[in-house]
Design a protein around this motif. Sequence first.
Motif, PDB file in Angstrom:
ATOM      1  N   MET A   1     -16.487   2.482   3.649  1.00  0.00           N
ATOM      2  CA  MET A   1     -15.419   2.049   4.529  1.00  0.00           C
ATOM      3  C   MET A   1     -14.051   2.336   3.920  1.00  0.00           C
ATOM      4  SD  MET A   1     -16.470   0.924   7.464  1.00  0.00           S
ATOM      5  CE  MET A   1     -15.055   0.096   8.136  1.00  0.00           C
ATOM      6  N   LEU A   2     -13.956   2.279   2.612  1.00  0.00           N
ATOM      7  CA  LEU A   2     -12.667   2.490   1.966  1.00  0.00           C
ATOM      8  C   LEU A   2     -12.091   3.850   2.346  1.00  0.00           C
ATOM      9  CD1 LEU A   2     -10.472   1.431   0.126  1.00  0.00           C
ATOM     10  CD2 LEU A   2     -11.790   2.246  -1.821  1.00  0.00           C
ATOM     11  N   MET A   3     -12.939   4.855   2.383  1.00  0.00           N
ATOM     12  CA  MET A   3     -12.466   6.196   2.755  1.00  0.00           C
ATOM     13  C   MET A   3     -11.956   6.204   4.200  1.00  0.00           C
ATOM     14  SD  MET A   3     -12.590   7.830   0.018  1.00  0.00           S
ATOM     15  CE  MET A   3     -12.121   9.425   0.627  1.00  0.00           C
ATOM     16  N   PHE A   4     -12.616   5.461   5.053  1.00  0.00           N
ATOM     17  CA  PHE A   4     -12.165   5.348   6.446  1.00  0.00           C
ATOM     18  C   PHE A   4     -10.779   4.721   6.499  1.00  0.00           C
ATOM     19  CE2 PHE A   4     -11.836   2.655  10.268  1.00  0.00           C
ATOM     20  CZ  PHE A   4     -11.765   3.659  11.231  1.00  0.00           C
ATOM     21  N   TYR A   5     -10.599   3.624   5.769  1.00  0.00           N
ATOM     22  CA  TYR A   5      -9.282   2.969   5.750  1.00  0.00           C
ATOM     23  C   TYR A   5      -8.211   3.938   5.271  1.00  0.00           C
ATOM     24  CZ  TYR A   5     -12.142  -1.328   5.798  1.00  0.00           C
ATOM     25  OH  TYR A   5     -13.046  -2.298   6.086  1.00  0.00           O
ATOM     26  N   LEU A   6      -8.508   4.642   4.195  1.00  0.00           N
ATOM     27  CA  LEU A   6      -7.531   5.577   3.644  1.00  0.00           C
ATOM     28  C   LEU A   6      -7.205   6.695   4.633  1.00  0.00           C
ATOM     29  CD1 LEU A   6      -8.749   5.832  -0.057  1.00  0.00           C
ATOM     30  CD2 LEU A   6      -6.759   4.579   0.817  1.00  0.00           C
ATOM     31  N   SER A   7      -8.192   7.082   5.417  1.00  0.00           N
ATOM     32  CA  SER A   7      -7.948   8.147   6.401  1.00  0.00           C
ATOM     33  C   SER A   7      -6.961   7.703   7.481  1.00  0.00           C
ATOM     34  CB  SER A   7      -9.255   8.612   7.032  1.00  0.00           C
ATOM     35  OG  SER A   7      -9.747   7.640   7.944  1.00  0.00           O
ATOM     36  N   LEU A   8      -6.787   6.409   7.636  1.00  0.00           N
ATOM     37  CA  LEU A   8      -5.863   5.879   8.634  1.00  0.00           C
ATOM     38  C   LEU A   8      -4.427   5.794   8.120  1.00  0.00           C
ATOM     39  CD1 LEU A   8      -8.069   2.959  10.015  1.00  0.00           C
ATOM     40  CD2 LEU A   8      -7.730   5.224  11.029  1.00  0.00           C
ATOM     41  N   LEU A   9      -4.253   6.009   6.833  1.00  0.00           N
ATOM     42  CA  LEU A   9      -2.934   5.888   6.206  1.00  0.00           C
ATOM     43  C   LEU A   9      -2.400   7.236   5.749  1.00  0.00           C
ATOM     44  CD1 LEU A   9      -3.484   2.811   3.866  1.00  0.00           C
ATOM     45  CD2 LEU A   9      -1.838   2.947   5.733  1.00  0.00           C
ATOM     46  N   ASP A  10      -1.069   7.334   5.685  1.00  0.00           N
ATOM     47  CA  ASP A  10      -0.461   8.501   5.055  1.00  0.00           C
ATOM     48  C   ASP A  10      -0.870   8.502   3.590  1.00  0.00           C
ATOM     49  OD1 ASP A  10       2.717   8.307   6.819  1.00  0.00           O
ATOM     50  OD2 ASP A  10       0.832   9.272   7.380  1.00  0.00           O
ATOM     51  N   GLU A  11      -1.044   9.679   3.051  1.00  0.00           N
ATOM     52  CA  GLU A  11      -1.513   9.820   1.673  1.00  0.00           C
ATOM     53  C   GLU A  11      -0.596   9.135   0.654  1.00  0.00           C
ATOM     54  OE1 GLU A  11      -2.939  13.517  -0.932  1.00  0.00           O
ATOM     55  OE2 GLU A  11      -3.316  13.740   1.223  1.00  0.00           O
ATOM     56  N   GLN A  12       0.680   9.079   0.935  1.00  0.00           N
ATOM     57  CA  GLN A  12       1.625   8.455   0.012  1.00  0.00           C
ATOM     58  C   GLN A  12       1.356   6.959  -0.190  1.00  0.00           C
ATOM     59  OE1 GLN A  12       5.621   8.691   1.511  1.00  0.00           O
ATOM     60  NE2 GLN A  12       5.061   7.895   3.530  1.00  0.00           N
ATOM     61  N   TYR A  13       0.666   6.334   0.783  1.00  0.00           N
ATOM     62  CA  TYR A  13       0.395   4.896   0.694  1.00  0.00           C
ATOM     63  C   TYR A  13      -0.980   4.583   0.109  1.00  0.00           C
ATOM     64  CZ  TYR A  13       4.455   4.674   3.735  1.00  0.00           C
ATOM     65  OH  TYR A  13       5.707   4.805   4.253  1.00  0.00           O
ATOM     66  N   HIS A  14      -1.763   5.590  -0.180  1.00  0.00           N
ATOM     67  CA  HIS A  14      -3.109   5.374  -0.719  1.00  0.00           C
ATOM     68  C   HIS A  14      -3.111   4.530  -1.990  1.00  0.00           C
ATOM     69  CE1 HIS A  14      -5.240   8.900   1.563  1.00  0.00           C
ATOM     70  NE2 HIS A  14      -4.614   8.067   2.373  1.00  0.00           N
ATOM     71  N   PRO A  15      -2.273   4.810  -2.992  1.00  0.00           N
ATOM     72  CA  PRO A  15      -2.316   3.990  -4.214  1.00  0.00           C
ATOM     73  C   PRO A  15      -2.023   2.510  -3.961  1.00  0.00           C
ATOM     74  CG  PRO A  15      -1.077   6.012  -4.611  1.00  0.00           C
ATOM     75  CD  PRO A  15      -1.346   5.950  -3.139  1.00  0.00           C
ATOM     76  N   ILE A  16      -1.071   2.234  -3.082  1.00  0.00           N
ATOM     77  CA  ILE A  16      -0.725   0.840  -2.768  1.00  0.00           C
ATOM     78  C   ILE A  16      -1.909   0.157  -2.088  1.00  0.00           C
ATOM     79  CG2 ILE A  16       0.768  -0.650  -1.370  1.00  0.00           C
ATOM     80  CD1 ILE A  16       2.985   1.493  -1.773  1.00  0.00           C
ATOM     81  N   PHE A  17      -2.512   0.852  -1.109  1.00  0.00           N
ATOM     82  CA  PHE A  17      -3.635   0.245  -0.403  1.00  0.00           C
ATOM     83  C   PHE A  17      -4.845   0.070  -1.325  1.00  0.00           C
ATOM     84  CE2 PHE A  17      -7.397   0.031   2.236  1.00  0.00           C
ATOM     85  CZ  PHE A  17      -7.034  -0.971   3.123  1.00  0.00           C
ATOM     86  N   LEU A  18      -5.095   1.051  -2.176  1.00  0.00           N
ATOM     87  CA  LEU A  18      -6.218   0.945  -3.115  1.00  0.00           C
ATOM     88  C   LEU A  18      -6.042  -0.257  -4.040  1.00  0.00           C
ATOM     89  CD1 LEU A  18      -6.792   4.695  -4.017  1.00  0.00           C
ATOM     90  CD2 LEU A  18      -8.400   3.184  -2.828  1.00  0.00           C
ATOM     91  N   GLU A  19      -4.821  -0.472  -4.516  1.00  0.00           N
ATOM     92  CA  GLU A  19      -4.544  -1.634  -5.364  1.00  0.00           C
ATOM     93  C   GLU A  19      -4.792  -2.934  -4.585  1.00  0.00           C
ATOM     94  OE1 GLU A  19      -0.686  -4.018  -7.015  1.00  0.00           O
ATOM     95  OE2 GLU A  19      -0.522  -1.830  -6.901  1.00  0.00           O
ATOM     96  N   PHE A  20      -4.273  -2.987  -3.367  1.00  0.00           N
ATOM     97  CA  PHE A  20      -4.472  -4.167  -2.512  1.00  0.00           C
ATOM     98  C   PHE A  20      -5.967  -4.407  -2.267  1.00  0.00           C
ATOM     99  CE2 PHE A  20      -5.457  -5.451   1.843  1.00  0.00           C
ATOM    100  CZ  PHE A  20      -5.022  -6.761   1.813  1.00  0.00           C
ATOM    101  N   HIS A  21      -6.669  -3.359  -1.899  1.00  0.00           N
ATOM    102  CA  HIS A  21      -8.095  -3.474  -1.577  1.00  0.00           C
ATOM    103  C   HIS A  21      -8.890  -3.982  -2.784  1.00  0.00           C
ATOM    104  CE1 HIS A  21     -12.194  -2.078  -0.648  1.00  0.00           C
ATOM    105  NE2 HIS A  21     -11.837  -2.280   0.608  1.00  0.00           N
ATOM    106  N   ALA A  22      -8.639  -3.386  -3.932  1.00  0.00           N
ATOM    107  CA  ALA A  22      -9.363  -3.795  -5.147  1.00  0.00           C
ATOM    108  C   ALA A  22      -9.077  -5.248  -5.508  1.00  0.00           C
ATOM    109  CB  ALA A  22      -8.982  -2.889  -6.313  1.00  0.00           C
ATOM    110  N   ARG A  23      -7.862  -5.665  -5.297  1.00  0.00           N
ATOM    111  CA  ARG A  23      -7.458  -7.013  -5.690  1.00  0.00           C
ATOM    112  C   ARG A  23      -7.911  -8.095  -4.713  1.00  0.00           C
ATOM    113  NH1 ARG A  23      -1.415  -8.830  -7.512  1.00  0.00           N
ATOM    114  NH2 ARG A  23      -2.081 -10.785  -8.431  1.00  0.00           N
TER     115      ARG A  23
END
Length: 181
Positions: A1-23
């Motif tokens: 699912m994480l890849m799906f979420y990332l596909s919905l975001l601009d690539e520039q926001y991936h690190p921020i979302f990944l940090e949020f998701h992990a936390r």
Amino acid sequence: MLMFYLSLLDEQYHPIFLEFHARYERRLYAVALGILKNHAMAEDAVSASMIKIIEHFDQFLKIYNRARSEIGPWAVIIVKNAARDILRKESRTMPLEETWELSAPEHLEGESAFLRPVELIRSRPETYRQVLELRCAAGWTAREFACPMGLSESAVSKRIERGRALLIEKLRDEGYAYERR
């Protein structure tokens, strides 16, 4: 699912979302599970929450940039609302049985006793065949195939319910005994 979420975001926001998701993913899951008391439904609530957060990512970024400590409580409110929405929907629809058993007619044995129900699923009208195959064979939830089919979760659930009823009726006509476990 994480890849799906990332596909919905601009690539520039991936690190921020990944940090949020992990936390926060586990915390959100725990909150949803506390409300729903069901693992699959809690996962659905978290998934709906993540999508809602992505849909409102501009608001997420404002909070994130202002005070990162406020992101957790904001996300918890979203997952609580998603869990409550699921509870409301569940109270309006008949729950789908997760387990059911078929006893084959005496004239069918072995592989043919198994293959006939599969043939019957494949012979259902397209509206019901597709959801029954995904539900019964692949084990997907209504949420997992609602979006790709372009339908709401409740529409998919209703199709599963109706398709299952038609299938059970046809199986009974052919001599299968349907039992709830």
